[in-house]
Design a protein around this motif. Sequence first.
Motif, PDB file in Angstrom:
ATOM      1  N   ASN A  94      -1.508  -2.412   4.768  1.00 18.34           N
ATOM      2  CA  ASN A  94      -2.923  -2.223   5.202  1.00 18.34           C
ATOM      3  C   ASN A  94      -3.458  -3.694   4.833  1.00 18.34           C
ATOM      4  N   CYS A  95      -4.283  -4.056   5.888  1.00 14.95           N
ATOM      5  CA  CYS A  95      -4.994  -5.252   5.400  1.00 14.95           C
ATOM      6  C   CYS A  95      -6.609  -5.153   5.636  1.00 14.95           C
ATOM      7  N   GLY A  96      -7.019  -3.842   5.729  1.00 15.92           N
ATOM      8  CA  GLY A  96      -8.403  -3.533   5.840  1.00 15.92           C
ATOM      9  C   GLY A  96      -9.043  -3.392   4.494  1.00 15.92           C
ATOM     10  N   ARG A  97     -10.026  -4.405   4.308  1.00 20.85           N
ATOM     11  CA  ARG A  97     -10.897  -4.295   3.461  1.00 20.85           C
ATOM     12  C   ARG A  97     -11.862  -3.208   3.309  1.00 20.85           C
ATOM     13  N   GLY A  98     -12.231  -2.767   4.626  1.00 21.16           N
ATOM     14  CA  GLY A  98     -13.100  -1.587   4.751  1.00 21.16           C
ATOM     15  C   GLY A  98     -12.449  -0.419   4.672  1.00 21.16           C
ATOM     16  N   SER A  99     -11.123  -0.040   4.022  1.00 18.52           N
ATOM     17  CA  SER A  99     -10.579   1.110   3.999  1.00 18.52           C
ATOM     18  C   SER A  99     -10.848   1.310   2.416  1.00 18.52           C
ATOM     19  N   ASP A 100     -10.326   2.683   2.154  1.00 16.03           N
ATOM     20  CA  ASP A 100     -10.588   3.206   0.862  1.00 16.03           C
ATOM     21  C   ASP A 100      -9.245   2.852   0.061  1.00 16.03           C
ATOM     22  N   ASP A 101      -8.294   2.321   0.714  1.00 18.72           N
ATOM     23  CA  ASP A 101      -7.210   1.764  -0.214  1.00 18.72           C
ATOM     24  C   ASP A 101      -7.493   0.943  -1.465  1.00 18.72           C
ATOM     25  N   SER A 153       0.688  -1.050  -0.114  1.00 20.28           N
ATOM     26  CA  SER A 153      -0.103   0.082   0.106  1.00 20.28           C
ATOM     27  C   SER A 153       1.005   1.262  -0.028  1.00 20.28           C
ATOM     28  N   THR A 154       0.234   2.378  -0.551  1.00 18.58           N
ATOM     29  CA  THR A 154       1.136   3.723  -0.720  1.00 18.58           C
ATOM     30  C   THR A 154       0.187   4.766  -0.082  1.00 18.58           C
ATOM     31  N   GLY A 155       1.007   6.075   0.080  1.00 21.72           N
ATOM     32  CA  GLY A 155       0.104   7.071   0.675  1.00 21.72           C
ATOM     33  C   GLY A 155      -0.054   7.060   2.214  1.00 21.72           C
ATOM     34  N   ILE A 156      -1.428   7.591   2.461  1.00 22.49           N
ATOM     35  CA  ILE A 156      -1.679   7.459   3.907  1.00 22.49           C
ATOM     36  C   ILE A 156      -1.658   5.928   4.410  1.00 22.49           C
ATOM     37  N   TYR A 157      -2.015   4.829   3.522  1.00 21.18           N
ATOM     38  CA  TYR A 157      -1.900   3.502   3.906  1.00 21.18           C
ATOM     39  C   TYR A 157      -0.458   2.745   3.885  1.00 21.18           C
ATOM     40  N   GLY A 158       0.510   3.658   3.378  1.00 18.02           N
ATOM     41  CA  GLY A 158       1.850   3.139   3.248  1.00 18.02           C
ATOM     42  C   GLY A 158       2.126   1.749   4.054  1.00 18.02           C
ATOM     43  N   ASP A 193      -8.689   8.822   5.954  1.00 17.29           N
ATOM     44  CA  ASP A 193      -8.892   7.226   6.154  1.00 17.29           C
ATOM     45  C   ASP A 193      -7.664   6.842   6.973  1.00 17.29           C
ATOM     46  N   TYR A 194      -7.654   5.716   7.185  1.00 17.24           N
ATOM     47  CA  TYR A 194      -6.389   4.890   7.997  1.00 17.24           C
ATOM     48  C   TYR A 194      -6.331   3.629   7.390  1.00 17.24           C
ATOM     49  N   GLY A 195      -5.189   3.148   7.746  1.00 20.36           N
ATOM     50  CA  GLY A 195      -4.944   1.755   7.482  1.00 20.36           C
ATOM     51  C   GLY A 195      -5.277   0.870   8.623  1.00 20.36           C
ATOM     52  N   ARG A 196      -5.355  -0.513   8.307  1.00 16.12           N
ATOM     53  CA  ARG A 196      -5.731  -1.534   9.531  1.00 16.12           C
ATOM     54  C   ARG A 196      -4.712  -2.546   9.670  1.00 16.12           C
ATOM     55  N   LEU A 197      -4.220  -2.524  11.069  1.00 19.51           N
ATOM     56  CA  LEU A 197      -3.046  -3.627  11.184  1.00 19.51           C
ATOM     57  C   LEU A 197      -3.832  -5.119  11.278  1.00 19.51           C
ATOM     58  N   ILE A 198      -3.296  -6.277  11.020  1.00 19.07           N
ATOM     59  CA  ILE A 198      -3.756  -7.491  11.207  1.00 19.07           C
ATOM     60  C   ILE A 198      -2.934  -8.404  12.101  1.00 19.07           C
ATOM     61  N   PRO A 241       4.064   6.223  14.662  1.00 20.15           N
ATOM     62  CA  PRO A 241       3.428   6.259  13.214  1.00 20.15           C
ATOM     63  C   PRO A 241       3.997   5.667  12.132  1.00 20.15           C
ATOM     64  N   ASN A 242       5.374   5.287  12.308  1.00 22.64           N
ATOM     65  CA  ASN A 242       6.305   4.450  11.365  1.00 22.64           C
ATOM     66  C   ASN A 242       5.855   2.974  11.496  1.00 22.64           C
ATOM     67  N   GLN A 243       5.230   2.448  12.683  1.00 22.04           N
ATOM     68  CA  GLN A 243       4.949   0.990  12.890  1.00 22.04           C
ATOM     69  C   GLN A 243       3.624   0.569  13.028  1.00 22.04           C
ATOM     70  N   PHE A 244       2.905   1.635  13.167  1.00 25.08           N
ATOM     71  CA  PHE A 244       1.396   1.145  13.308  1.00 25.08           C
ATOM     72  C   PHE A 244       0.458   2.211  12.827  1.00 25.08           C
ATOM     73  N   TYR A 245      -0.688   1.792  12.255  1.00 21.12           N
ATOM     74  CA  TYR A 245      -1.851   2.505  11.853  1.00 21.12           C
ATOM     75  C   TYR A 245      -2.576   2.964  13.030  1.00 21.12           C
TER      76      TYR A 245
END
Length: 251
Positions: A34-41, A26-31, A241-246, A225-229
């Motif tokens: 990002n494993c979240g299907r509910g995101s706009d990634d 993933s790139t941008g704010i999701y860099g 929006d934001y990414g999701r950790l799994i 911020p460099n390690q976690f959403y």
Amino acid sequence: MTLAPLTSDLLADVPHGFFTRIGGSSTGIYGGLNCGRGSDDSPQAVQNNRSAVADFFGRPSDHLQSVHQIHSPQVQILTAPLTDTPKADAMVTATAGLILGVLTADCQPVLFHDARAGVIGAAHAGHRGAKLGVLQNTLAAMEDLGAQRQDICAVIGPCISQKAYEVGPEFLEDICHDAPEALRFFAQGKADRYQFDLPSYSLDQLRTAGIKQAAWTGQCTYSAPNQFYSYRRSRHDNQPDYGRLISCICL
């Protein structure tokens, strides 16, 4: 891509990982991962990331199971791969080959294992789910599959820490309404604000439930911020929006 999951000695006898955002496509704010299907990634980027996680465990991508998380106490018992995406916030299984994966971005990912019975669980526990009993329900569902409470270890992964979790008086009233002893998990903040200790609140629930051991890995999602959403950090930074950790566990 090189993934960088965190692990716990309490779960050393079972494949597991609290995945960070490091690695991924993933790139941008999701860099990152990002494993979240509910995101706009990009859906393709999310699928690539999820496939990379499954590959980390040496399993096909369709073995990675997840549910539609709704901040509930609902638990899904899996005896075979899911054919749909049920609404729930935890999963348990005694079936080898299935990877249980929960998504978080400040809420707690909690992984469970009974090594004697060969039963695992994974829960998404924000303050709402924790208050409603998702952790206790996960333990009960594991027992339905043959686990024994006194043999279960549970580990809370990276989540928002007390110093970053500012809440208002209505939040305190909600948590303490039926459990006034929960007041000890709040510290006074500025004016009418409080700081809520979510991992300590849930560790207390797990230990009170009588399991073998419970621990928190100790990382704050908001503060790294460099390690976690982080959902809360994304709001403070005015991001759309934001990414999701799994976090995953498998037999």
